[in-house]
Motif scaffolding. Structure first.
Motif, PDB file in Angstrom:
ATOM      1  N   MET A 170      62.687 -19.779  60.224  1.00  0.00           N
ATOM      2  CA  MET A 170      63.837 -19.419  59.265  1.00  0.00           C
ATOM      3  C   MET A 170      65.155 -18.551  60.084  1.00  0.00           C
ATOM      4  SD  MET A 170      62.730 -17.816  55.901  1.00  0.00           S
ATOM      5  CE  MET A 170      63.681 -16.367  55.200  1.00  0.00           C
ATOM      6  N   SER A 171      66.159 -18.865  59.751  1.00  0.00           N
ATOM      7  CA  SER A 171      67.198 -18.126  60.463  1.00  0.00           C
ATOM      8  C   SER A 171      67.807 -17.342  59.412  1.00  0.00           C
ATOM      9  CB  SER A 171      68.269 -19.362  60.806  1.00  0.00           C
ATOM     10  OG  SER A 171      68.799 -19.799  59.508  1.00  0.00           O
ATOM     11  N   MET A 172      68.317 -16.404  60.128  1.00  0.00           N
ATOM     12  CA  MET A 172      69.017 -15.241  59.231  1.00  0.00           C
ATOM     13  C   MET A 172      70.242 -15.493  58.651  1.00  0.00           C
ATOM     14  SD  MET A 172      68.088 -11.838  61.412  1.00  0.00           S
ATOM     15  CE  MET A 172      69.264 -12.159  62.946  1.00  0.00           C
ATOM     16  N   THR A 173      70.438 -14.916  57.691  1.00  0.00           N
ATOM     17  CA  THR A 173      71.847 -14.972  56.991  1.00  0.00           C
ATOM     18  C   THR A 173      73.088 -14.359  57.861  1.00  0.00           C
ATOM     19  OG1 THR A 173      71.714 -12.931  55.786  1.00  0.00           O
ATOM     20  CG2 THR A 173      71.041 -15.067  54.812  1.00  0.00           C
ATOM     21  N   PRO A 174      74.198 -14.795  57.781  1.00  0.00           N
ATOM     22  CA  PRO A 174      75.295 -13.709  58.640  1.00  0.00           C
ATOM     23  C   PRO A 174      75.262 -12.300  58.210  1.00  0.00           C
ATOM     24  CG  PRO A 174      76.220 -16.031  57.441  1.00  0.00           C
ATOM     25  CD  PRO A 174      74.776 -15.859  56.997  1.00  0.00           C
ATOM     26  N   GLU A 175      75.001 -11.788  57.016  1.00  0.00           N
ATOM     27  CA  GLU A 175      74.803 -10.521  57.010  1.00  0.00           C
ATOM     28  C   GLU A 175      73.529  -9.970  57.602  1.00  0.00           C
ATOM     29  OE1 GLU A 175      74.663 -12.910  54.248  1.00  0.00           O
ATOM     30  OE2 GLU A 175      77.060 -12.688  53.631  1.00  0.00           O
ATOM     31  N   GLN A 176      72.585 -10.743  57.517  1.00  0.00           N
ATOM     32  CA  GLN A 176      71.310 -10.216  58.291  1.00  0.00           C
ATOM     33  C   GLN A 176      71.582 -10.176  59.749  1.00  0.00           C
ATOM     34  OE1 GLN A 176      68.399 -12.873  56.918  1.00  0.00           O
ATOM     35  NE2 GLN A 176      67.678 -11.384  55.483  1.00  0.00           N
ATOM     36  N   GLN A 177      72.360 -11.010  60.274  1.00  0.00           N
ATOM     37  CA  GLN A 177      72.732 -10.893  61.816  1.00  0.00           C
ATOM     38  C   GLN A 177      73.544  -9.806  62.053  1.00  0.00           C
ATOM     39  OE1 GLN A 177      74.518 -15.031  62.754  1.00  0.00           O
ATOM     40  NE2 GLN A 177      72.557 -15.801  62.652  1.00  0.00           N
ATOM     41  N   SER A 178      74.701  -9.615  61.209  1.00  0.00           N
ATOM     42  CA  SER A 178      75.385  -8.362  61.649  1.00  0.00           C
ATOM     43  C   SER A 178      74.799  -7.220  61.518  1.00  0.00           C
ATOM     44  CB  SER A 178      76.674  -8.442  60.530  1.00  0.00           C
ATOM     45  OG  SER A 178      76.418  -8.338  59.258  1.00  0.00           O
TER      46      SER A 178
END
Length: 79
Positions: free
Chosen positions: A1-9
């Protein structure tokens, strides 16, 4: 499961590193520990064989186990 861009930032802001860099660090450290363990097992098996306390058959099975664990480790680390 990959992270959303918000989670990555948010992760990068909190950790100071990207999730990919942390994943690479953990994989590399785990791989290094496993390789050191395999080297220790190989060295111990050789010492046992040299002292005649380990038969050639037992040494062969130990080498087979080492090769199998090394193969599985490399497969897991490259995925």
């Amino acid at each position: 499961m990959s992270m959303t861009p918000e989670q990555q930032s948010a992760f990068e802001l909190g950790a100071g590193y990207s999730a990919n860099q942390v994943s690479l660090l953990v994989s590399g450290a785990g791989g290094a520990v496993i390789f050191l363990f395999l080297a220790w097992v190989l060295f111990s098996a050789y010492q046992g064989w040299a002292d005649k306390s380990l038969s050639m058959k037992q040494l062969g099975f130990t080498l087979l186990r080492i090769a199998l664990l090394l193969f599985v480790t490399l497969v897991i680390l490259t995925v």
